[in-house]
Design a protein around this motif. Structure first.
Motif, PDB file in Angstrom:
ATOM      1  N   GLU A  31      30.977  38.989  40.235  1.00 41.05           N
ATOM      2  CA  GLU A  31      29.522  39.114  39.205  1.00 41.05           C
ATOM      3  C   GLU A  31      28.604  38.314  40.549  1.00 41.05           C
ATOM      4  O   GLU A  31      27.986  38.521  40.581  1.00 41.05           O
ATOM      5  CB  GLU A  31      29.139  38.912  38.434  1.00 41.05           C
ATOM      6  CG  GLU A  31      29.812  40.378  37.303  1.00 41.05           C
ATOM      7  CD  GLU A  31      31.412  39.775  36.740  1.00 41.05           C
ATOM      8  OE1 GLU A  31      32.261  38.856  37.995  1.00 41.05           O
ATOM      9  OE2 GLU A  31      31.670  39.587  35.660  1.00 41.05           O
ATOM     10  N   GLY A  79      24.561  41.446  33.067  1.00 47.07           N
ATOM     11  CA  GLY A  79      25.521  40.896  31.853  1.00 47.07           C
ATOM     12  C   GLY A  79      27.449  40.944  31.513  1.00 47.07           C
ATOM     13  O   GLY A  79      27.077  40.292  30.406  1.00 47.07           O
ATOM     14  N   SER A  80      28.011  40.990  32.830  1.00 44.24           N
ATOM     15  CA  SER A  80      28.947  41.344  32.685  1.00 44.24           C
ATOM     16  C   SER A  80      29.900  39.153  33.339  1.00 44.24           C
ATOM     17  O   SER A  80      30.084  39.155  32.267  1.00 44.24           O
ATOM     18  CB  SER A  80      30.064  41.933  33.643  1.00 44.24           C
ATOM     19  OG  SER A  80      30.772  41.133  33.987  1.00 44.24           O
ATOM     20  N   VAL A  83      28.793  37.054  29.353  1.00 52.94           N
ATOM     21  CA  VAL A  83      29.958  37.763  29.019  1.00 52.94           C
ATOM     22  C   VAL A  83      31.245  36.666  29.364  1.00 52.94           C
ATOM     23  O   VAL A  83      31.982  35.865  28.404  1.00 52.94           O
ATOM     24  CB  VAL A  83      30.191  38.825  28.727  1.00 52.94           C
ATOM     25  CG1 VAL A  83      31.573  38.898  28.150  1.00 52.94           C
ATOM     26  CG2 VAL A  83      29.074  39.470  27.535  1.00 52.94           C
ATOM     27  N   GLN A  88      25.990  34.799  26.803  1.00 48.72           N
ATOM     28  CA  GLN A  88      25.215  36.041  25.713  1.00 48.72           C
ATOM     29  C   GLN A  88      23.660  34.976  25.142  1.00 48.72           C
ATOM     30  O   GLN A  88      24.014  33.955  24.406  1.00 48.72           O
ATOM     31  CB  GLN A  88      26.409  37.406  25.738  1.00 48.72           C
ATOM     32  CG  GLN A  88      26.497  36.897  23.917  1.00 48.72           C
ATOM     33  CD  GLN A  88      28.647  35.616  24.521  1.00 48.72           C
ATOM     34  OE1 GLN A  88      28.208  35.405  25.898  1.00 48.72           O
ATOM     35  NE2 GLN A  88      29.597  35.726  23.797  1.00 48.72           N
ATOM     36  N   PHE A 118      30.548  48.004  24.042  1.00 48.23           N
ATOM     37  CA  PHE A 118      30.222  48.438  25.762  1.00 48.23           C
ATOM     38  C   PHE A 118      31.518  49.756  25.865  1.00 48.23           C
ATOM     39  O   PHE A 118      31.093  50.418  27.140  1.00 48.23           O
ATOM     40  CB  PHE A 118      30.533  47.278  26.341  1.00 48.23           C
ATOM     41  CG  PHE A 118      28.736  46.602  27.007  1.00 48.23           C
ATOM     42  CD1 PHE A 118      28.055  47.089  27.863  1.00 48.23           C
ATOM     43  CD2 PHE A 118      28.470  45.342  25.868  1.00 48.23           C
ATOM     44  CE1 PHE A 118      26.893  46.873  27.627  1.00 48.23           C
ATOM     45  CE2 PHE A 118      27.310  45.044  26.038  1.00 48.23           C
ATOM     46  CZ  PHE A 118      26.331  45.268  26.364  1.00 48.23           C
ATOM     47  N   SER A 157      29.752  49.197  32.241  1.00 45.43           N
ATOM     48  CA  SER A 157      30.765  48.966  30.642  1.00 45.43           C
ATOM     49  C   SER A 157      31.609  49.334  30.187  1.00 45.43           C
ATOM     50  O   SER A 157      32.030  47.738  29.706  1.00 45.43           O
ATOM     51  CB  SER A 157      29.436  50.478  29.899  1.00 45.43           C
ATOM     52  OG  SER A 157      28.576  50.097  29.910  1.00 45.43           O
ATOM     53  N   ILE A 160      32.151  44.854  31.714  1.00 45.41           N
ATOM     54  CA  ILE A 160      31.549  44.092  30.311  1.00 45.41           C
ATOM     55  C   ILE A 160      32.910  44.115  29.151  1.00 45.41           C
ATOM     56  O   ILE A 160      32.655  43.087  28.398  1.00 45.41           O
ATOM     57  CB  ILE A 160      30.299  44.620  30.297  1.00 45.41           C
ATOM     58  CG1 ILE A 160      29.028  44.325  31.510  1.00 45.41           C
ATOM     59  CG2 ILE A 160      29.806  43.570  29.029  1.00 45.41           C
ATOM     60  CD1 ILE A 160      28.111  44.595  30.881  1.00 45.41           C
ATOM     61  N   ARG A 163      35.282  41.976  30.380  1.00 48.27           N
ATOM     62  CA  ARG A 163      34.844  40.433  30.143  1.00 48.27           C
ATOM     63  C   ARG A 163      35.080  39.619  28.809  1.00 48.27           C
ATOM     64  O   ARG A 163      35.042  38.477  29.072  1.00 48.27           O
ATOM     65  CB  ARG A 163      34.033  40.325  31.137  1.00 48.27           C
ATOM     66  CG  ARG A 163      33.430  40.097  32.241  1.00 48.27           C
ATOM     67  CD  ARG A 163      34.871  39.331  32.991  1.00 48.27           C
ATOM     68  NE  ARG A 163      34.437  38.970  34.284  1.00 48.27           N
ATOM     69  CZ  ARG A 163      34.425  38.328  34.712  1.00 48.27           C
ATOM     70  NH1 ARG A 163      36.017  37.390  35.066  1.00 48.27           N
ATOM     71  NH2 ARG A 163      34.837  38.319  36.704  1.00 48.27           N
TER      72      ARG A 163
END
Length: 175
Positions: A31, A79-80, A83, A88, A118, A157, A160, A163
């Motif tokens: 990431e 976002g990944s 998390v 978050q 997700f 998604s 995520i 994760r």
């Protein structure tokens, strides 16, 4: 004299870079590097478009469309990463107070709900990708197949969601 409810007595969670990150099965560098690459691409195409517009009074037609796509990818990749790092958004008053067993249960519940959300987004967005592919939808700016853009929503998604499942498992192993 400070009262206990004043902000100076509230615990603040600040990320300490000297603290080692939690170990994950899939490296967090993925990431991190995707973020760097996407940000570099955004800067490069925006800067080149500004130069072209300045010197020619014209603009590249594809830059806005591609920039929007890259910003969406950037949001999902970030976002990944958030998390995976357990950074978050949450209500810390509830998440970080009370007995350790309650904190663990809330952390696991939150991770499970993120994984569910997700996964649902991924499943539902597959239909959009399928429709774009089946009906030959093209992008409005440059006319490339629209599924080239929409395919990344279910893929990221799922990343995520995985994760979040990893966070759920790691929180379950904590004492």
């Amino acid at each position: 004299m400070h009262l206990p409810h004043e902000p100076s007595h509230l615990p603040l969670e600040v990320h300490d870079p000297s603290q080692p990150e939690e170990k994950t099965r899939v490296p967090l560098k993925i990431e991190d590097w995707l973020t760097v690459i996407v940000m570099a691409l955004l800067a490069l195409i925006t800067f080149s478009n500004v130069l072209v517009r300045y010197f020619t009074n014209e603009s590249f037609a594809w830059t806005e469309e591609f920039s929007v796509f890259l910003m969406i990818v950037l949001a999902l990749v970030a976002g990944s990463a958030s998390v995976a790092r357990n950074r978050q958004i949450r209500i810390e008053f509830f998440a970080d107070s009370g007995p350790a067993a309650r904190q663990k249960a809330l952390a696991r519940f939150g991770a499970l709900m993120m994984a569910l959300l997700f996964t649902l987004i991924a499943v539902l967005s597959v239909r959009t990708v399928y429709d774009d592919f089946q009906y030959g939808e093209t992008s409005p700016g440059i006319g490339v197949p629209q599924w080239w853009y929409t395919i990344w929503l279910p893929v990221l998604s799922i990343a995520i969601a995985l994760r979040a499942l990893g966070l759920f498992i790691r929180r379950g192993k904590q004492p």
